[in-house]
Design an enzyme around this catalytic site. Structure first.
Site, PDB file in Angstrom:
ATOM      1  N   GLN A 546       0.957  -1.206   0.039  1.00 55.91           N
ATOM      2  CA  GLN A 546      -0.078  -0.080   0.041  1.00 55.91           C
ATOM      3  C   GLN A 546       1.007   0.962  -0.011  1.00 55.91           C
ATOM      4  OE1 GLN A 546      -3.158   0.595  -0.736  1.00 55.91           O
ATOM      5  NE2 GLN A 546      -4.216  -1.303   0.258  1.00 55.91           N
ATOM      6  N   GLU A 596      -2.157 -15.672  -3.082  1.00 56.32           N
ATOM      7  CA  GLU A 596      -1.481 -14.438  -3.703  1.00 56.32           C
ATOM      8  C   GLU A 596      -0.936 -15.066  -5.032  1.00 56.32           C
ATOM      9  OE1 GLU A 596      -1.260 -11.061  -3.950  1.00 56.32           O
ATOM     10  OE2 GLU A 596       0.054 -11.230  -5.653  1.00 56.32           O
ATOM     11  N   ASP A 721      -8.744  -8.487  -0.566  1.00 53.56           N
ATOM     12  CA  ASP A 721      -8.289  -7.308  -0.899  1.00 53.56           C
ATOM     13  C   ASP A 721      -7.855  -7.191  -2.170  1.00 53.56           C
ATOM     14  OD1 ASP A 721      -7.147  -4.707  -0.736  1.00 53.56           O
ATOM     15  OD2 ASP A 721      -5.358  -5.152   0.517  1.00 53.56           O
ATOM     16  N   CYS A 749     -10.360  -0.939  -3.196  1.00 49.39           N
ATOM     17  CA  CYS A 749      -9.742   0.397  -3.733  1.00 49.39           C
ATOM     18  C   CYS A 749     -10.675   0.820  -4.826  1.00 49.39           C
ATOM     19  CB  CYS A 749      -8.350   0.120  -4.266  1.00 49.39           C
ATOM     20  SG  CYS A 749      -8.046  -0.865  -5.745  1.00 49.39           S
TER      21      CYS A 749
HETATM   22  C1  LIG Z   1      -4.787  -4.462  -3.821  1.00 52.74           C
HETATM   23  S1  LIG Z   1      -3.368  -5.673  -3.681  1.00 52.74           S
HETATM   24  C2  LIG Z   1      -3.485  -5.924  -1.980  1.00 52.74           C
HETATM   25  C3  LIG Z   1      -2.366  -6.666  -1.410  1.00 52.74           C
HETATM   26  C4  LIG Z   1      -2.225  -7.020   0.106  1.00 52.74           C
HETATM   27  N1  LIG Z   1      -3.490  -7.493   0.685  1.00 52.74           N
HETATM   28  C5  LIG Z   1      -1.935  -5.387   0.673  1.00 52.74           C
HETATM   29  O1  LIG Z   1      -2.616  -4.885   1.267  1.00 52.74           O
HETATM   30  O2  LIG Z   1      -0.450  -5.375   0.747  1.00 52.74           O
HETATM   31  C6  LIG Z   1      -4.226  -6.894  -4.590  1.00 52.74           C
HETATM   32  C7  LIG Z   1      -3.260  -7.832  -4.754  1.00 52.74           C
HETATM   33  O3  LIG Z   1      -3.503  -9.198  -5.376  1.00 52.74           O
HETATM   34  C8  LIG Z   1      -2.946  -9.817  -6.304  1.00 52.74           C
HETATM   35  N2  LIG Z   1      -3.865 -10.344  -7.271  1.00 52.74           N
HETATM   36  C9  LIG Z   1      -4.340  -9.819  -8.365  1.00 52.74           C
HETATM   37  N3  LIG Z   1      -5.178 -10.820  -9.092  1.00 52.74           N
HETATM   38  C10 LIG Z   1      -5.208 -11.971  -8.029  1.00 52.74           C
HETATM   39  C11 LIG Z   1      -5.803 -12.997  -8.395  1.00 52.74           C
HETATM   40  N4  LIG Z   1      -6.551 -13.425  -9.482  1.00 52.74           N
HETATM   41  N5  LIG Z   1      -5.538 -14.103  -7.483  1.00 52.74           N
HETATM   42  C12 LIG Z   1      -4.583 -13.873  -6.380  1.00 52.74           C
HETATM   43  N6  LIG Z   1      -4.052 -12.685  -6.320  1.00 52.74           N
HETATM   44  C13 LIG Z   1      -4.282 -11.798  -7.126  1.00 52.74           C
HETATM   45  C14 LIG Z   1      -1.980  -8.524  -6.710  1.00 52.74           C
HETATM   46  O4  LIG Z   1      -0.891  -9.576  -7.264  1.00 52.74           O
HETATM   47  C15 LIG Z   1      -1.941  -7.841  -5.496  1.00 52.74           C
HETATM   48  O5  LIG Z   1      -0.630  -8.279  -4.616  1.00 52.74           O
END
Ligand SMILES: C[S@@+](CC[C@H](N)C(=O)[O-])C[C@H]1O[C@@H](n2cnc3c(N)ncnc32)[C@H](O)[C@@H]1O
Length: 825
Positions: A546, A596, A721, A749
């Site tokens: 973040q 993830e 998230d 977000c």
């Molecule tokens: C908004 S970030 C949140 C990360 C973490 N929760 C944080 O607050 O630091 C979204 C995360 O989802 C991962 N992501 C995106 N698509 C995904 C999927 N289909 N399955 C698993 N993870 C995914 C991205 O790589 C990213 O790290």
């Protein structure tokens, strides 16, 4: 997709949180309605656009017959006030409005819904925060008018006329031999060079060169002489394509090999501050009020759409019926948490490389959207969300580029070398919130994106050496000197700056490592560190973190509090990134399972568990849609499906299957050894095993059958998230159809995708789901419309209800905001 000016790819884009019509969530409708009436009202409401006002009408005092004497008294007093108000002279009225508006920035900025419908004042009279008529209406904080007002419509008309006049005004298009570079505006986005050339030839327009990229509405044409320009103008004045007029405008030719910039005139051009931080002109409290109002308006879409999607044969769920009491909201919006820091809060900035409007090589933010032909880049110094440190590094790089032998990236031709600079900052945990944000920065990672196509390795290496020196020198010369921990080059040959996760990385400087390509210069050591809730997080160059660390701490705490965690809880941290949510909450639960898809982020998450001596977390590297269903089955007692593989750092919880790969065994042994030694940080990815060992379901990782855990945990919670697009429909379906998940905390977000996902989670389903035959018109559907469609094919299952929601401001000065919503059943 090309990054828009507002820096990082994770951050929401301005268009997603438009300042739509605002309404008052606290306004309570008077009178009882039965279910049928509610449905009819909703149908009417839904005919309005998503952005239209839809506050419940408050009947005028004349129409209600209250039996309650207190209510009668209130109404009479309001009526009296209104009558008095009508006799007030205009000056007094204005003063009165001014005093109210100073306490609420949204005072009288929207037309009252009752007034719009019935053309009469509502029962709130003068105390109504909405305008009764155009003359009472005030502009919004962002200087726009209520889109349903005549003022807004007149302004739009005037704008359109002005634009037409501008283009038709021949003085807008310079006619001299020194400016033969023009652009064509309004082209179909799907056109590429050839389609543009064909169009020009068919129209009989002679030219020297013509360029057009897919996705842009602008093409660039160079003419041989003024006669050709005049001829083109004459022909285009009459021409149109698909009903759209194509117009010729000046393009500003920049020095060197630089890009062309669409001929925005000075009145429509925005400053970099206005583009990147559009709310910076408001006080912080007004910004928060503005965001809260916009969000509450967006949340009402959830109620409207779920009501519409509810099968006719079923009664509306309680949460929809109760929404009337809270102004149409799906649940209470409890407020907005402030960001502890409002200036210089970003720990990550992605600076574009390009040419400024003055034609100089510049490192900063783009002045607009590339699709619309804007490629001009301006320095970030005036953007309050960027730290001084980041601005200084941008300037050092800009100065270096001035003397580089290699060209900057040209977005029109897709040629050039230097593309982007990312500055990431890690804070010093010893400095409190009150310390100057600059003082908190202890570590800095610089990632420079280049495109190596056609550049000799020797030349490239020499340039990298010079660049590393320039950064080191610049950091030392600054006063006070700046931290510099890591320099990494990302070699990306794709068209847009958004590089894939597996893009090659070349380390040029790592803390404690050499700078000469020696063994100790390893990309696995190129991490920086930050702190959340007293835990240390190691962050690799491409992992998500973040951008506002201190506000993120508030966000995660809120999510944890709402999840009602205990040692009996199994917590699924869906889209866990570097493990921030699961790890900060690990001490409050029995076990965390993080999911993830980004490999380096999963490696970081594992490493972060070790650094912080946390042993009850497992991290799975896979797309959530590939593993969510089978994980739920494993952990919640349904028949075991061994298709999901779990990387475990927990001694007690994982079982190795025959599918465990050699590489993963090495890694697990390393982790186990470290744990039993009471580990401090130790790199777990730098031995013979490489990150490729952890790549989703087929990577051959440790399989946990979950049987042990299913007996241990009485409470299973998911905190999700997801990225901007929201959760994949398969994940939504898995969470909804597994009865073991009773509570779900959604961190978002992007309120649009939250609303879409929530429609699927919270709408009742019939026992005969419709088999989806493929949504032919899906391309033209809104995300909410699509979600309604999907709900029809959702297997019959108990729906969730939205229980509470709260915004957390991670992005002061911008229109964006994080949102937390609790769902329960
Ligand atoms: C908004 S970030 C949140 C990360 C973490 N929760 C944080 O607050 O630091 C979204 C995360 O989802 C991962 N992501 C995106 N698509 C995904 C999927 N289909 N399955 C698993 N993870 C995914 C991205 O790589 C990213 O790290």
């Amino acid at each position: 997709m090309e990054t828009t000016p507002a820096a990082p790819s994770e951050e929401p884009r301005p268009s997603d949180l438009q300042s739509t019509a605002l309404s008052d969530p606290d306004k309570v409708a008077i009178g009882e309605h039965n279910t049928e009436e509610l449905r009819l009202n909703s149908e009417n409401e839904q005919q309005q656009s998503d952005q239209a006002m839809d506050t419940d009408p408050v009947p005028p005092t004349e129409q209600i017959q209250p039996s309650n004497p207190e209510l009668t008294a209130v109404i009479n007093s309001e009526k009296r006030k209104r009558e008095e108000e009508q006799t007030l002279d205009p000056e007094n009225k204005k003063k009165n409005m001014n005093s109210n508006s100073s306490s609420n920035p949204l005072w009288k900025t929207s037309l009252c819904s009752y007034y719009r419908r019935y053309g009469a004042n509502c029962s709130h009279g003068e105390t109504c925060r909405y305008a009764h008529g155009e003359e009472e209406l005030w502009p919004r904080p962002d200087n726009t008018w209520d889109p349903t007002s005549n003022k807004a419509k007149e302004m739009q008309k005037a704008d359109e006329m002005e634009k037409d006049e501008e283009v038709e005004d021949e003085e807008q298009v310079a006619l001299d031999e020194s400016s033969l570079d023009k652009c064509l505006v309004g082209l179909p986005r799907k056109w590429v060079h050839d389609a543009l050339k064909k169009f020009l030839e068919e129209k009989g327009i002679s030219y020297k060169t013509a360029k057009k990229k897919k996705g842009m509405e602008v093409g660039f044409v160079t003419f041989e002489n003024v006669e050709q320009v005049e001829n083109a103008m004459e022909i285009l004045r009459e021409s149109s394509s698909g009903g759209k007029t194509i117009k010729l405008r000046d393009a500003i030719k920049k020095s060197g090999d630089g890009g062309l910039v669409e001929g925005m005139n000075s009145s429509t051009r925005k400053s970099v501050r206005e583009v990147v931080t559009p709310l910076a002109h408001l006080s912080y409290s007004d910004q928060l009020e503005h965001k809260k109002s916009s969000l509450s308006q967006l949340l009402k879409k959830l109620t409207r759409n779920a009501r519409k999607a509810c099968p006719d044969a079923l009664p509306l769920p309680d949460w929809i019926l109760e929404s009337r009491e809270i102004g149409g909201l799906p649940c209470k919006l409890e407020g907005i948490l402030e960001s502890p820091l409002t200036n210089g809060y970003r720990n990550k900035c992605e600076f574009s490389v390009g040419y400024s409007l003055d034609g100089n090589i510049t490192v900063g933010f783009m002045l607009g959207n590339f699709r619309e032909g804007v490629t001009a880049v301006e320095e970030p110094t005036d953007c309050p969300n960027v730290s001084k440190l980041a601005c200084t590094y941008a300037k050092i790089f800009q100065n270096f580029l001035g003397s580089s032998e290699l060209p900057v990236w040209n977005r029109i031709n897709n040629t050039g070398f230097w593309r982007q600079l990312t500055v990431r900052e890690g804070r010093n945990p010893d400095q409190g919130i009150n310390a100057e944000s600059e003082m908190q920065i202890k570590e800095v990672m610089l990632m420079i994106q280049v495109c190596s196509i056609g550049v000799e390795e020797e030349v490239m290496k020499a340039e990298f050496d010079k660049m590393r020196l320039a950064f080191s020198q610049g950091a030392n010369d600054a006063s006070p000197s700046l931290p510099l921990t890591t320099i990494v080059v990302q070699d990306h040959t794709g068209i847009s700056n958004a590089a894939p996760a597996d893009c090659p990385l070349i380390p040029l400087l790592v803390a404690g490592g050499g700078t000469d390509g020696s063994d100790c210069l390893s990309i696995d050591k190129a991490n920086i560190h930050d702190y959340i809730s007293n835990l240390c997080f190691s962050i690799s160059p491409t992992a998500f973190f973040q951008v506002n660390t201190l506000a993120a701490e508030r966000l995660y705490k809120l999510a944890g509090d709402w999840a009602e965690l205990s040692e009996d809880t199994l917590l699924f941290d869906v889209c866990c990134g570097t493990g921030t949510i699961g790890l900060t909450l690990a001490h409050r639960v029995g076990m965390v399972v993080g999911i993830e898809m980004n490999e380096s982020a999963v490696s970081d998450a594992q490493r972060n568990a070790i650094i912080n001596n946390i042993t009850n977390c497992k991290f799975i590297c896979a797309k959530a849609e590939d593993v969510m269903g089978s994980l739920l089955k494993e952990y919640l007692g349904a028949p075991t499906d061994t298709s999901s593989k779990v990387i475990s750092n927990s001694n007690g919880h994982s079982k190795k299957s025959e599918k465990v790969s050699e590489d993963t065994n090495i890694k697990l042994e390393a982790i186990d050894a470290q744990e039993s030694n009471g580990v401090q940080e130790k790199d777990i990815t730098d031995s013979s095993e490489k990150k490729e060992g952890i790549s989703g379901t087929d990577a051959g990782l440790t399989v946990s059958d979950g049987k042990e855990e299913q007996h241990r945990f009485k409470n299973v919670v998911a905190i999700v998230d997801p990225p901007r697009v929201g959760l994949h429909p398969t994940v939504i379906k898995a969470l909804r159809t597994h009865p073991g998940i009773r509570r779900l905390v959604y961190i978002s977000c992007n309120p649009d995708s939250l609303v879409a996902n929530a429609i699927e989670l919270c709408t009742p389903t019939s026992d005969k789901p419709v088999i989806n035959k493929g949504n032919k018109g899906w391309r033209n559907m809104s995300s909410a419309g699509l979600a309604r469609q999907r709900t029809k094919s959702m297997p019959n299952s108990e729906h969730f209800r939205p229980v509470r929601s709260m915004a957390v401001d991670l992005f002061p000065h911008t229109n964006h905001c994080e949102m937390v919503m609790l769902f329960q059943r």
